[in-house]
Design a protein around this motif. Structure first.
Motif, PDB file in Angstrom:
ATOM      1  N   LYS A 123       0.823  -1.215   0.000  1.00  0.00           N
ATOM      2  CA  LYS A 123       0.000   0.000   0.000  1.00  0.00           C
ATOM      3  C   LYS A 123       0.853   1.260   0.000  1.00  0.00           C
ATOM      4  CE  LYS A 123      -3.967  -2.275   2.086  1.00  0.00           C
ATOM      5  NZ  LYS A 123      -4.947  -2.301   3.186  1.00  0.00           N
ATOM      6  N   PHE A 124       1.921   1.232   0.783  1.00  0.00           N
ATOM      7  CA  PHE A 124       2.761   2.430   0.830  1.00  0.00           C
ATOM      8  C   PHE A 124       3.416   2.679  -0.524  1.00  0.00           C
ATOM      9  CE2 PHE A 124       5.999   5.398   2.123  1.00  0.00           C
ATOM     10  CZ  PHE A 124       5.419   6.070   3.187  1.00  0.00           C
ATOM     11  N   PHE A 125       3.894   1.594  -1.143  1.00  0.00           N
ATOM     12  CA  PHE A 125       4.546   1.746  -2.445  1.00  0.00           C
ATOM     13  C   PHE A 125       3.550   2.242  -3.498  1.00  0.00           C
ATOM     14  CE2 PHE A 125       7.534   0.867  -5.826  1.00  0.00           C
ATOM     15  CZ  PHE A 125       8.755   0.943  -5.197  1.00  0.00           C
ATOM     16  N   MET A 126       2.322   1.766  -3.391  1.00  0.00           N
ATOM     17  CA  MET A 126       1.283   2.190  -4.332  1.00  0.00           C
ATOM     18  C   MET A 126       0.941   3.666  -4.132  1.00  0.00           C
ATOM     19  SD  MET A 126      -0.163  -0.274  -6.239  1.00  0.00           S
ATOM     20  CE  MET A 126       0.119  -2.025  -6.436  1.00  0.00           C
ATOM     21  N   LEU A 127       0.977   4.101  -2.869  1.00  0.00           N
ATOM     22  CA  LEU A 127       0.484   5.446  -2.563  1.00  0.00           C
ATOM     23  C   LEU A 127       1.568   6.512  -2.559  1.00  0.00           C
ATOM     24  CD1 LEU A 127      -2.142   4.517   0.172  1.00  0.00           C
ATOM     25  CD2 LEU A 127      -2.612   5.382  -2.130  1.00  0.00           C
ATOM     26  N   LYS A 128       2.829   6.096  -2.458  1.00  0.00           N
ATOM     27  CA  LYS A 128       3.864   7.131  -2.373  1.00  0.00           C
ATOM     28  C   LYS A 128       4.133   7.790  -3.726  1.00  0.00           C
ATOM     29  CE  LYS A 128       8.213   4.620  -2.892  1.00  0.00           C
ATOM     30  NZ  LYS A 128       9.538   4.431  -2.295  1.00  0.00           N
ATOM     31  N   HIS A 129       3.608   7.196  -4.784  1.00  0.00           N
ATOM     32  CA  HIS A 129       3.694   7.841  -6.089  1.00  0.00           C
ATOM     33  C   HIS A 129       2.408   8.622  -6.315  1.00  0.00           C
ATOM     34  CE1 HIS A 129       6.249   4.241  -6.285  1.00  0.00           C
ATOM     35  NE2 HIS A 129       7.058   5.044  -6.929  1.00  0.00           N
ATOM     36  N   ALA A 130       2.544   9.856  -6.795  1.00  0.00           N
ATOM     37  CA  ALA A 130       1.346  10.649  -7.068  1.00  0.00           C
ATOM     38  C   ALA A 130       0.463   9.856  -8.028  1.00  0.00           C
ATOM     39  CB  ALA A 130       1.739  11.986  -7.659  1.00  0.00           C
ATOM     40  N   PRO A 131      -0.860   9.883  -7.822  1.00  0.00           N
ATOM     41  CA  PRO A 131      -1.753   9.026  -8.621  1.00  0.00           C
ATOM     42  C   PRO A 131      -1.518   9.077 -10.129  1.00  0.00           C
ATOM     43  CG  PRO A 131      -3.001  10.078  -6.892  1.00  0.00           C
ATOM     44  CD  PRO A 131      -1.607  10.640  -6.805  1.00  0.00           C
ATOM     45  N   ARG A 132      -1.281  10.261 -10.682  1.00  0.00           N
ATOM     46  CA  ARG A 132      -1.232  10.331 -12.142  1.00  0.00           C
ATOM     47  C   ARG A 132       0.016   9.666 -12.738  1.00  0.00           C
ATOM     48  NH1 ARG A 132       0.806  14.760 -10.211  1.00  0.00           N
ATOM     49  NH2 ARG A 132       2.807  15.334 -11.092  1.00  0.00           N
ATOM     50  N   LYS A 133       0.996   9.352 -11.909  1.00  0.00           N
ATOM     51  CA  LYS A 133       2.256   8.811 -12.432  1.00  0.00           C
ATOM     52  C   LYS A 133       2.218   7.295 -12.603  1.00  0.00           C
ATOM     53  CE  LYS A 133       5.327  12.343 -10.675  1.00  0.00           C
ATOM     54  NZ  LYS A 133       6.004  12.736  -9.459  1.00  0.00           N
ATOM     55  N   ASP A 134       2.873   6.817 -13.665  1.00  0.00           N
ATOM     56  CA  ASP A 134       3.146   5.389 -13.787  1.00  0.00           C
ATOM     57  C   ASP A 134       4.348   5.085 -12.892  1.00  0.00           C
ATOM     58  OD1 ASP A 134       1.270   5.409 -15.795  1.00  0.00           O
ATOM     59  OD2 ASP A 134       2.731   5.350 -17.432  1.00  0.00           O
ATOM     60  N   PHE A 135       4.457   3.878 -12.400  1.00  0.00           N
ATOM     61  CA  PHE A 135       5.681   3.528 -11.668  1.00  0.00           C
ATOM     62  C   PHE A 135       5.927   2.031 -11.749  1.00  0.00           C
ATOM     63  CE2 PHE A 135       2.350   2.950  -8.552  1.00  0.00           C
ATOM     64  CZ  PHE A 135       2.718   1.788  -7.903  1.00  0.00           C
ATOM     65  N   VAL A 136       7.149   1.659 -11.426  1.00  0.00           N
ATOM     66  CA  VAL A 136       7.514   0.240 -11.427  1.00  0.00           C
ATOM     67  C   VAL A 136       7.447  -0.275  -9.994  1.00  0.00           C
ATOM     68  CG1 VAL A 136       9.322  -1.433 -11.951  1.00  0.00           C
ATOM     69  CG2 VAL A 136       9.070   0.641 -13.355  1.00  0.00           C
ATOM     70  N   PHE A 137       6.670  -1.302  -9.783  1.00  0.00           N
ATOM     71  CA  PHE A 137       6.600  -1.868  -8.432  1.00  0.00           C
ATOM     72  C   PHE A 137       7.827  -2.732  -8.181  1.00  0.00           C
ATOM     73  CE2 PHE A 137       5.625  -4.485  -4.899  1.00  0.00           C
ATOM     74  CZ  PHE A 137       4.845  -3.669  -4.086  1.00  0.00           C
ATOM     75  N   LYS A 138       8.576  -2.401  -7.115  1.00  0.00           N
ATOM     76  CA  LYS A 138       9.790  -3.158  -6.802  1.00  0.00           C
ATOM     77  C   LYS A 138       9.604  -3.900  -5.480  1.00  0.00           C
ATOM     78  CE  LYS A 138      12.753  -0.272  -9.483  1.00  0.00           C
ATOM     79  NZ  LYS A 138      13.479   0.972  -9.555  1.00  0.00           N
ATOM     80  N   PRO A 139       9.342  -5.201  -5.573  1.00  0.00           N
ATOM     81  CA  PRO A 139       9.004  -5.972  -4.375  1.00  0.00           C
ATOM     82  C   PRO A 139      10.047  -5.875  -3.259  1.00  0.00           C
ATOM     83  CG  PRO A 139       8.665  -7.278  -6.344  1.00  0.00           C
ATOM     84  CD  PRO A 139       9.313  -6.026  -6.789  1.00  0.00           C
ATOM     85  N   GLU A 140      11.321  -6.115  -3.588  1.00  0.00           N
ATOM     86  CA  GLU A 140      12.343  -6.111  -2.524  1.00  0.00           C
ATOM     87  C   GLU A 140      12.455  -4.736  -1.891  1.00  0.00           C
ATOM     88  OE1 GLU A 140      13.085  -7.601  -5.421  1.00  0.00           O
ATOM     89  OE2 GLU A 140      13.355  -9.712  -4.820  1.00  0.00           O
ATOM     90  N   GLN A 141      12.455  -3.714  -2.759  1.00  0.00           N
ATOM     91  CA  GLN A 141      12.585  -2.358  -2.239  1.00  0.00           C
ATOM     92  C   GLN A 141      11.413  -2.006  -1.321  1.00  0.00           C
ATOM     93  OE1 GLN A 141      12.168   1.436  -4.567  1.00  0.00           O
ATOM     94  NE2 GLN A 141      14.261   0.889  -5.112  1.00  0.00           N
ATOM     95  N   SER A 142      10.225  -2.488  -1.678  1.00  0.00           N
ATOM     96  CA  SER A 142       9.028  -2.084  -0.928  1.00  0.00           C
ATOM     97  C   SER A 142       8.995  -2.640   0.485  1.00  0.00           C
ATOM     98  CB  SER A 142       7.763  -2.511  -1.689  1.00  0.00           C
ATOM     99  OG  SER A 142       7.542  -3.896  -1.525  1.00  0.00           O
ATOM    100  N   ILE A 143       9.731  -3.733   0.732  1.00  0.00           N
ATOM    101  CA  ILE A 143       9.664  -4.309   2.088  1.00  0.00           C
ATOM    102  C   ILE A 143      10.864  -3.971   2.963  1.00  0.00           C
ATOM    103  CG2 ILE A 143       8.209  -6.278   1.417  1.00  0.00           C
ATOM    104  CD1 ILE A 143      10.762  -8.017   1.749  1.00  0.00           C
ATOM    105  N   THR A 144      11.817  -3.179   2.473  1.00  0.00           N
ATOM    106  CA  THR A 144      12.958  -2.893   3.347  1.00  0.00           C
ATOM    107  C   THR A 144      12.527  -2.052   4.543  1.00  0.00           C
ATOM    108  OG1 THR A 144      13.493  -0.982   2.008  1.00  0.00           O
ATOM    109  CG2 THR A 144      14.757  -2.981   1.585  1.00  0.00           C
TER     110      THR A 144
END
Ligand code: ARG
Length: 597
Positions: free
Chosen positions: A451-472
């Motif tokens: 959820k944090f990784f999904m929300l830390k990018h402003a809604p209008r932006k595309d982004f790459v979900f990075k699993p390892e990075q998201s759980i550090t």
């Protein structure tokens, strides 16, 4: 976890005090400049960052440029004049001198500095318990989000949608407004009939239970199967179309089949919502509303707002948007027909003040046209409709592929993230005595990561979900925020075991820079949430939480807390206030708080 439920009717008196400091400053500037308070409210700049771009660390700044132009004066000179007046007033009042430490004119601005050595204790006191909500104002917001189809399980795009929808609903509630969360479920149409047809032909009366599949997945697999089979046998497309006609004419057997698959699908979808802690106040089904809107289109035609093209379809034209068909020549409605009817229906039934549609950016044009048509039809409230458009979630190549090869499904996504977290947790502790509890914890951390990784990018932006990075645990992540709260919990426990108690009176003194920096960030949190609300952008909240965490952790690592007898109560109060703000922040992002990590 401390109670986050708010009592909007009762504002804490401390909050009133720091609002009072702000309003005092606004009044002072209004009086000295001769502007009315409303105008001043519009121009004032509040601290939302630690420092502004020029490196100034003011709390409030009032620009004098507009007024200077009006008065045919130089803005710098005017700012100096106004500042002088206000400074005089402050000097002559004990109350004001306590509130403000400095006031100066800089480059056409009048900058106020609060007396933080006095204000800090008030901020801290207000955050020893739950976070204060603003009083409830009578505006109703509808937030429509998720809105899936019943022929497929939820996928990663829905996860982003749900994260945004839940969070925005909470952020709006924080402003004191009423919110209804809507889910418009698409349970009719040709794609639904395709799944039905595949089941009819190849299903052998199987059930999800017998097939040992999650029921929405079970239905979705028949949709996939249809597409495979239709490649070999194009006739199937026509048969599906026939099935749709049967459905529309209320054919008994077809309806029975439809109900069965729909029920399975809904069961599965709502299991996924439960896993992600997503919920709704109103569920709408397209099958029940899809014929709405036709009447509106016909009325518009009669009024001359729309016209018939050569083929007999009803069409609308705009000044600055491409033309749009509203009703096909055979009289059947399309996506936008339904949305027209639905908006009017919702307005009549719920009388909302604002309605927000959380829908992917592919539909930007659709919503522009929808709002413009409603406006043409004379509905003034169309100005209060908003499309909260969001971009794509991309995946790193080769990672987190779904079994079907295409998009990754929400269930699988959570499972994989939970698995990854579980592996990390296992690395950290030598022995596991309670595997079930650890799995639970892994799920809570995985949800935070997602959820944090999904929300830390402003809604209008595309982004790459990075699993390892998201759980550090150290980075701009949800687990990092959870971890900081857990760290504070153990600190407070330790303090308790040593018998340290909080003073009744909060009159702390001698704040050092690190302490003050935290307090100022806590103070501006309310303002950040307001900004997130105005821009419909939860990433503002994410960024602020990270700033608070970073400041706190650097403070925690370099400054003794329990060992410094002269300062420990103050520092514990800071820790507790940080915990309150972080927990509330996670609540706004719909992320679970963990007692310990
Ligand atoms: N079910 C639609 C889709 O999958 C989204 C519906 C969005 N809401 C609306 N009121 N048009 O694309």
């Amino acid at each position: 976890m401390e109670s986050l439920r708010s009592k909007p009717s009762k504002l804490r008196s401390e909050t009133e005090i720091f609002n009072e400091v702000e309003s005092k400053a606004i009044d002072l500037f209004a009086k000295a400049s001769g502007l009315d308070v409303k105008t001043v409210l519009n121009i004032v700049k509040k601290r939302s960052e630690q420092q502004d771009k020029q490196g100034l660390d003011y709390d409030l700044a009032f620009p004098c440029f507009q007024l200077a132009t009006k008065k045919k004066l130089d803005a710098k000179t005017l700012a100096v004049q106004i500042a002088k007046k206000i400074n005089n007033e402050i000097k002559n009042s004990k109350e004001l001198s306590r509130m403000f430490s400095k006031l100066e004119a800089v480059n056409g601005y009048v900058n106020f500095y609060y007396n933080w050595n006095w204000l800090a204790s008030i901020v801290l006191k207000s955050l020893q318990k739950e976070f204060a909500l603003k009083p409830s104002k009578d505006l109703l917001y509808i937030v429509e989000f998720s809105s899936p189809n019943t022929n497929k399980p939820l996928h990663i795009g829905h996860v982003r949608n749900d994260c945004i929808g839940e969070s925005i609903a909470r952020i709006i509630k924080h402003q004191g407004f009423k919110v209804l969360k809507f889910n418009l479920i698409n349970d009719r149409g040709i794609h639904i009939c395709k799944a039905m047809l595949a089941y009819k032909l190849f299903g052998n009366n199987q059930t999800p239970e017998k097939a040992n599949k999650k029921p929405d997945k079970f239905v979705g697999d028949f949709y996939v199967l249809f597409n495979k089979k239709a490649k070999q046998n194009p006739m199937l497309e026509q048969e599906a179309a026939k099935l749709l006609q049967l459905w529309e004419s209320n054919h008994e057997e077809t309806i029975k089949l439809w109900k069965k698959l729909r029920e399975w699908s809904l069961q599965g979808l709502f299991q996924t919502y439960k896993d992600y802690n997503v919920s709704f106040d109103v569920i709408e089904f397209e099958s029940e509303i899809y014929s709405k809107g036709k009447q509106l289109v016909l009325e518009g035609l009669e009024k001359g707002l729309f016209f018939k093209d050569d083929q007999g379809a009803i069409v609308v034209e705009f000044e600055n948007l491409p033309r749009k068909v509203l009703l096909r020549s055979d009289g059947t409605s399309i996506y936008i027909t339904q949305d027209l009817g639905l908006a009017v229906y919702r307005k009549q039934k719920y009388n909302f003040d604002y309605m927000i549609y959380v829908v992917a950016s592919e539909q930007n044009l659709h919503f522009k046209q929808l709002f413009a048509i409603l406006k043409k039809l004379g509905f003034e409230w169309a100005d209060r409709l908003k499309h909260l458009s969001y971009g794509m979630v991309l995946l790193e190549h080769g990672k987190m592929k779904s079994r079907e090869g295409q998009v990754i499904e929400a269930d699988e996504f959570l499972q994989q993230m939970q698995h990854l977290t579980f592996k990390e947790l296992k690395k950290r502790c030598q022995s596991i005595n309670d595997e079930k509890a650890m799995l639970e914890k892994a799920k809570a951390i995985a949800l935070a990561a997602i959820k944090f990784f999904m929300l830390k990018h402003a809604p209008r932006k595309d982004f790459v979900f990075k699993p390892e990075q998201s759980i550090t645990f150290e980075g701009e992540t949800g687990p990092y925020v959870q971890y900081t709260i857990a760290r504070i919990n153990s600190l407070l426990k330790k303090a308790e075991s040593q018998g340290v108690t909080m003073p009744k009176q909060f009159l702390f003194k001698n704040f050092n820079d690190k302490e003050l920096s935290i307090v100022k960030n806590l103070y501006s949190f309310n303002f950040v949430i307001e900004q997130a609300f105005k821009e419909l952008d939860p990433s503002k909240v994410c960024k602020h939480l990270i700033k608070i965490c970073q400041d706190f952790n650097s403070f925690y690592q370099t400054i003794p807390i329990l060992k410094d007898v002269n300062n420990r109560e103050k520092r514990l109060a800071i820790a507790k206030a940080v915990r309150t703000a972080l927990s509330y922040g996670l609540y706004l992002l719909n992320i679970p708080v963990l007692e310990e990590m």
